[in-house]
Write a protein that holds these residues in place. Structure first.
Motif, PDB file in Angstrom:
ATOM      1  N   CYS A   1       0.836  -1.212   0.000  1.00  0.00           N
ATOM      2  CA  CYS A   1       0.000   0.000   0.000  1.00  0.00           C
ATOM      3  C   CYS A   1       0.865   1.255   0.000  1.00  0.00           C
ATOM      4  CB  CYS A   1      -0.913  -0.002   1.218  1.00  0.00           C
ATOM      5  SG  CYS A   1      -1.900  -1.494   1.383  1.00  0.00           S
TER       6      CYS A   1
ATOM      7  N   CYS B   1      -0.934   5.115   0.071  1.00  0.00           N
ATOM      8  CA  CYS B   1      -2.392   5.288  -0.016  1.00  0.00           C
ATOM      9  C   CYS B   1      -2.866   6.110   1.192  1.00  0.00           C
ATOM     10  CB  CYS B   1      -3.047   3.903  -0.005  1.00  0.00           C
ATOM     11  SG  CYS B   1      -4.843   3.962   0.028  1.00  0.00           S
TER      12      CYS B   1
ATOM     13  N   ASN C   1      -5.450   5.777   2.789  1.00  0.00           N
ATOM     14  CA  ASN C   1      -6.185   4.941   3.751  1.00  0.00           C
ATOM     15  C   ASN C   1      -5.282   4.095   4.635  1.00  0.00           C
ATOM     16  OD1 ASN C   1      -8.826   5.667   2.668  1.00  0.00           O
ATOM     17  ND2 ASN C   1      -8.168   4.521   0.867  1.00  0.00           N
TER      18      ASN C   1
ATOM     19  N   CYS D   1      -5.423  -1.059   6.940  1.00  0.00           N
ATOM     20  CA  CYS D   1      -6.201  -0.276   5.984  1.00  0.00           C
ATOM     21  C   CYS D   1      -7.420   0.276   6.708  1.00  0.00           C
ATOM     22  CB  CYS D   1      -6.635  -1.173   4.832  1.00  0.00           C
ATOM     23  SG  CYS D   1      -7.794  -0.347   3.713  1.00  0.00           S
TER      24      CYS D   1
ATOM     25  N   CYS E   1      -7.230  -0.172  -6.076  1.00  0.00           N
ATOM     26  CA  CYS E   1      -6.874  -1.135  -5.034  1.00  0.00           C
ATOM     27  C   CYS E   1      -7.532  -2.463  -5.399  1.00  0.00           C
ATOM     28  CB  CYS E   1      -7.371  -0.656  -3.672  1.00  0.00           C
ATOM     29  SG  CYS E   1      -7.043  -1.870  -2.356  1.00  0.00           S
TER      30      CYS E   1
HETATM   31  S1  SF4 Z   1      -7.306   1.060   0.188  1.00  0.00           S
HETATM   32 FE1  SF4 Z   1      -6.415  -0.025   1.905  1.00  0.00          FE
HETATM   33  S2  SF4 Z   1      -5.685  -1.991   1.063  1.00  0.00           S
HETATM   34 FE2  SF4 Z   1      -6.059  -0.581  -0.661  1.00  0.00          FE
HETATM   35  S3  SF4 Z   1      -4.049   0.359  -1.067  1.00  0.00           S
HETATM   36 FE3  SF4 Z   1      -5.181   1.709   0.330  1.00  0.00          FE
HETATM   37  S4  SF4 Z   1      -4.529   1.093   2.388  1.00  0.00           S
HETATM   38 FE4  SF4 Z   1      -3.967  -0.550   0.982  1.00  0.00          FE
END
Ligand code: SF4
Ligand code: SF4
Length: 91
Positions: free
Chosen positions: A28, A36, A38, A49, A69
């Motif tokens: 991630c 990311c 998230n 996440c 994702c």
């Molecule tokens: S949404 Fe969640 S699982 Fe997907 S890349 Fe971002 S942090 Fe990782």
């Protein structure tokens, strides 16, 4: 095997597969300067996440880049390789 036992077995297999993750967050972007949005770093240094159940689909990185994702299976199938990831190096 009846349906209940069959679905229980599938559930156990899913849990075992999920448990293989070391929560390093590398897939991630934790090792980059543009992860990311998230991705959450926990006190013990591992990552989770923030939207795990709804993660699939378009997401944003911290600099605003958009990406899709997808399941780690699909990430690996696309050619990605993370040296310390158990999914990339099954026993
Ligand atoms: S949404 Fe969640 S699982 Fe997907 S890349 Fe971002 S942090 Fe990782
Ligand atoms: S790279 Fe592998 S071990 Fe690390 S968070 Fe992603 S799936 Fe889990």
């Amino acid at each position: 095997m009846d349906d209940t036992a069959y679905f229980k077995k599938l559930e156990c297999q899913d849990e075992a597969y999920e448990a293989m993750c070391r929560r390093c967050g590398v897939c991630c972007g934790s090792s980059t300067d543009d992860p990311c949005v998230n991705l959450i770093k926990q006190l013990d240094g591992t990552y989770i996440c923030g939207i795990y159940e709804n993660r699939h689909g378009l997401q944003r990185s911290t600099t605003g880049g958009m990406f899709a994702c997808v399941n780690i299976r699909d990430v690996i199938a696309s050619g990605a390789y993370y040296p310390n990831c158990p999914y990339c190096n099954p026993i």
